[in-house]
Design a protein around this motif. Structure first.
Motif, PDB file in Angstrom:
ATOM      1  N   GLY A  94      47.474  38.125  48.322  1.00 30.17           N
ATOM      2  CA  GLY A  94      47.436  36.721  48.682  1.00 30.17           C
ATOM      3  C   GLY A  94      48.350  36.383  49.840  1.00 30.17           C
ATOM      4  O   GLY A  94      49.334  37.064  50.091  1.00 30.17           O
ATOM      5  N   ILE A  95      47.980  35.325  50.540  1.00 33.48           N
ATOM      6  CA  ILE A  95      48.852  34.814  51.590  1.00 33.48           C
ATOM      7  C   ILE A  95      49.416  33.455  51.213  1.00 33.48           C
ATOM      8  O   ILE A  95      50.272  32.928  51.885  1.00 33.48           O
ATOM      9  CB  ILE A  95      48.133  34.738  52.962  1.00 33.48           C
ATOM     10  N   ASP A  96      48.900  32.910  50.101  1.00 28.95           N
ATOM     11  CA  ASP A  96      49.464  31.680  49.560  1.00 28.95           C
ATOM     12  C   ASP A  96      50.707  32.041  48.755  1.00 28.95           C
ATOM     13  O   ASP A  96      51.070  33.204  48.623  1.00 28.95           O
ATOM     14  CB  ASP A  96      48.456  30.974  48.647  1.00 28.95           C
ATOM     15  N   GLU A  97      51.332  31.053  48.188  1.00 23.30           N
ATOM     16  CA  GLU A  97      52.470  31.310  47.312  1.00 23.30           C
ATOM     17  C   GLU A  97      52.026  32.237  46.187  1.00 23.30           C
ATOM     18  O   GLU A  97      50.980  32.056  45.582  1.00 23.30           O
ATOM     19  CB  GLU A  97      52.977  29.996  46.722  1.00 23.30           C
ATOM     20  N   GLU A  98      52.820  33.272  45.916  1.00 30.46           N
ATOM     21  CA  GLU A  98      52.446  34.235  44.892  1.00 30.46           C
ATOM     22  C   GLU A  98      52.810  33.732  43.504  1.00 30.46           C
ATOM     23  O   GLU A  98      53.956  33.385  43.243  1.00 30.46           O
ATOM     24  CB  GLU A  98      53.123  35.579  45.163  1.00 30.46           C
ATOM     25  N   PRO A  99      51.833  33.739  42.607  1.00 33.66           N
ATOM     26  CA  PRO A  99      52.108  33.318  41.239  1.00 33.66           C
ATOM     27  C   PRO A  99      52.854  34.402  40.474  1.00 33.66           C
ATOM     28  O   PRO A  99      52.905  35.553  40.905  1.00 33.66           O
ATOM     29  CB  PRO A  99      50.707  33.115  40.663  1.00 33.66           C
ATOM     30  N   ARG A 100      53.409  34.062  39.366  1.00 34.35           N
ATOM     31  CA  ARG A 100      54.110  35.030  38.520  1.00 34.35           C
ATOM     32  C   ARG A 100      53.159  35.714  37.547  1.00 34.35           C
ATOM     33  O   ARG A 100      53.489  36.719  36.960  1.00 34.35           O
ATOM     34  CB  ARG A 100      55.251  34.352  37.752  1.00 34.35           C
ATOM     35  N   GLU A 101      51.956  35.133  37.355  1.00 31.24           N
ATOM     36  CA  GLU A 101      50.963  35.775  36.514  1.00 31.24           C
ATOM     37  C   GLU A 101      49.598  35.652  37.172  1.00 31.24           C
ATOM     38  O   GLU A 101      49.394  34.837  38.076  1.00 31.24           O
ATOM     39  CB  GLU A 101      50.948  35.187  35.106  1.00 31.24           C
ATOM     40  N   LEU A 102      48.676  36.486  36.752  1.00 32.92           N
ATOM     41  CA  LEU A 102      47.331  36.445  37.304  1.00 32.92           C
ATOM     42  C   LEU A 102      46.686  35.095  36.993  1.00 32.92           C
ATOM     43  O   LEU A 102      46.996  34.481  35.970  1.00 32.92           O
ATOM     44  CB  LEU A 102      46.495  37.573  36.694  1.00 32.92           C
ATOM     45  N   PRO A 103      45.777  34.640  37.861  1.00 37.42           N
ATOM     46  CA  PRO A 103      45.125  33.350  37.606  1.00 37.42           C
ATOM     47  C   PRO A 103      44.163  33.456  36.423  1.00 37.42           C
ATOM     48  O   PRO A 103      43.651  34.543  36.134  1.00 37.42           O
ATOM     49  CB  PRO A 103      44.373  33.083  38.906  1.00 37.42           C
ATOM     50  N   PRO A 104      43.909  32.354  35.741  1.00 39.11           N
ATOM     51  CA  PRO A 104      42.950  32.384  34.634  1.00 39.11           C
ATOM     52  C   PRO A 104      41.581  32.829  35.145  1.00 39.11           C
ATOM     53  O   PRO A 104      41.180  32.465  36.256  1.00 39.11           O
ATOM     54  CB  PRO A 104      42.896  30.936  34.149  1.00 39.11           C
ATOM     55  N   PRO A 105      40.843  33.609  34.375  1.00 39.48           N
ATOM     56  CA  PRO A 105      39.560  34.122  34.857  1.00 39.48           C
ATOM     57  C   PRO A 105      38.548  33.058  35.237  1.00 39.48           C
ATOM     58  O   PRO A 105      37.714  33.283  36.101  1.00 39.48           O
ATOM     59  CB  PRO A 105      39.032  34.977  33.699  1.00 39.48           C
ATOM     60  N   GLU A 106      38.631  31.885  34.625  1.00 39.04           N
ATOM     61  CA  GLU A 106      37.667  30.837  34.963  1.00 39.04           C
ATOM     62  C   GLU A 106      37.932  30.215  36.330  1.00 39.04           C
ATOM     63  O   GLU A 106      37.140  29.414  36.815  1.00 39.04           O
ATOM     64  CB  GLU A 106      37.637  29.750  33.871  1.00 39.04           C
ATOM     65  N   THR A 107      39.013  30.607  36.999  1.00 42.76           N
ATOM     66  CA  THR A 107      39.341  30.040  38.304  1.00 42.76           C
ATOM     67  C   THR A 107      38.930  30.945  39.465  1.00 42.76           C
ATOM     68  O   THR A 107      39.244  30.643  40.611  1.00 42.76           O
ATOM     69  CB  THR A 107      40.846  29.726  38.417  1.00 42.76           C
ATOM     70  N   PHE A 108      38.262  32.070  39.172  1.00 43.82           N
ATOM     71  CA  PHE A 108      37.825  32.927  40.274  1.00 43.82           C
ATOM     72  C   PHE A 108      36.444  33.515  40.032  1.00 43.82           C
ATOM     73  O   PHE A 108      35.999  33.652  38.900  1.00 43.82           O
ATOM     74  CB  PHE A 108      38.856  34.027  40.583  1.00 43.82           C
ATOM     75  N   ALA A 109      35.760  33.811  41.133  1.00 39.50           N
ATOM     76  CA  ALA A 109      34.449  34.456  41.094  1.00 39.50           C
ATOM     77  C   ALA A 109      34.668  35.963  41.151  1.00 39.50           C
ATOM     78  O   ALA A 109      35.606  36.442  41.785  1.00 39.50           O
ATOM     79  CB  ALA A 109      33.612  34.000  42.280  1.00 39.50           C
ATOM     80  N   VAL A 110      33.765  36.707  40.528  1.00 35.25           N
ATOM     81  CA  VAL A 110      33.904  38.158  40.444  1.00 35.25           C
ATOM     82  C   VAL A 110      32.637  38.813  41.004  1.00 35.25           C
ATOM     83  O   VAL A 110      31.526  38.371  40.735  1.00 35.25           O
ATOM     84  CB  VAL A 110      34.114  38.590  38.974  1.00 35.25           C
ATOM     85  N   GLU A 111      32.834  39.885  41.772  1.00 34.16           N
ATOM     86  CA  GLU A 111      31.698  40.658  42.278  1.00 34.16           C
ATOM     87  C   GLU A 111      32.104  42.115  42.417  1.00 34.16           C
ATOM     88  O   GLU A 111      33.279  42.433  42.649  1.00 34.16           O
ATOM     89  CB  GLU A 111      31.200  40.111  43.608  1.00 34.16           C
ATOM     90  N   ALA A 112      31.132  42.997  42.276  1.00 29.08           N
ATOM     91  CA  ALA A 112      31.391  44.418  42.455  1.00 29.08           C
ATOM     92  C   ALA A 112      31.816  44.673  43.899  1.00 29.08           C
ATOM     93  O   ALA A 112      31.335  43.999  44.818  1.00 29.08           O
ATOM     94  CB  ALA A 112      30.149  45.224  42.111  1.00 29.08           C
ATOM     95  N   ALA A 113      32.708  45.603  44.080  1.00 28.84           N
ATOM     96  CA  ALA A 113      33.215  45.921  45.430  1.00 28.84           C
ATOM     97  C   ALA A 113      32.195  46.688  46.232  1.00 28.84           C
ATOM     98  O   ALA A 113      31.334  47.339  45.715  1.00 28.84           O
ATOM     99  CB  ALA A 113      34.504  46.737  45.318  1.00 28.84           C
TER     100      ALA A 113
END
Length: 113
Positions: A94-113
């Motif tokens: 990330g280039i934003d402020e780094e969180p101390r824990e991973l974000p909740p899964p409902e806040t990100f989209a997922v795709e195969a690399a």
């Protein structure tokens, strides 16, 4: 760091990343049941490793893109000495402020690399 159980958030993120279909996903889902955190990132970001020092390479398998901000995370595997694929870890980028824990899964989209 002594190995430890995944936190609830880490386990939820791992499950979300492994919910997509990709080559080898079924085997990695089985490994996830017994995954333990063996290392974290020295910078303080929420990156975690499952198999530190046991394999070779870092092969991204799944990408997660938070719906807000300029960050991402990815699940990667490593290859063991016998050529088998092992869960390697979850890397925060990330280039934003780094969180101390991973974000909740409902806040990100997922795709195969």
């Amino acid at each position: 760091m002594e190995s430890r159980e995944l936190t609830g958030r880490e386990r939820a993120v791992l499950a979300a990343l492994l919910a997509v279909d990709f080559d080898g996903a079924a085997a990695l889902r089985k490994q996830a049941a017994g995954a333990r955190v063996v290392a974290g990132c020295a910078c303080g970001c929420p990156s975690i490793e499952f198999e530190a020092g046991r394999g070779f390479g870092m092969n991204p398998k799944v990408n997660g893109f938070p719906y807000e901000g300029h960050t991402s995370l990815f699940l990667y595997t490593i290859v063991d000495a016998d050529g088998g694929e092992l869960l390697g870890g979850i890397e925060w980028a990330g280039i934003d402020e780094e969180p101390r824990e991973l974000p909740p899964p409902e806040t990100f989209a997922v795709e195969a690399a």
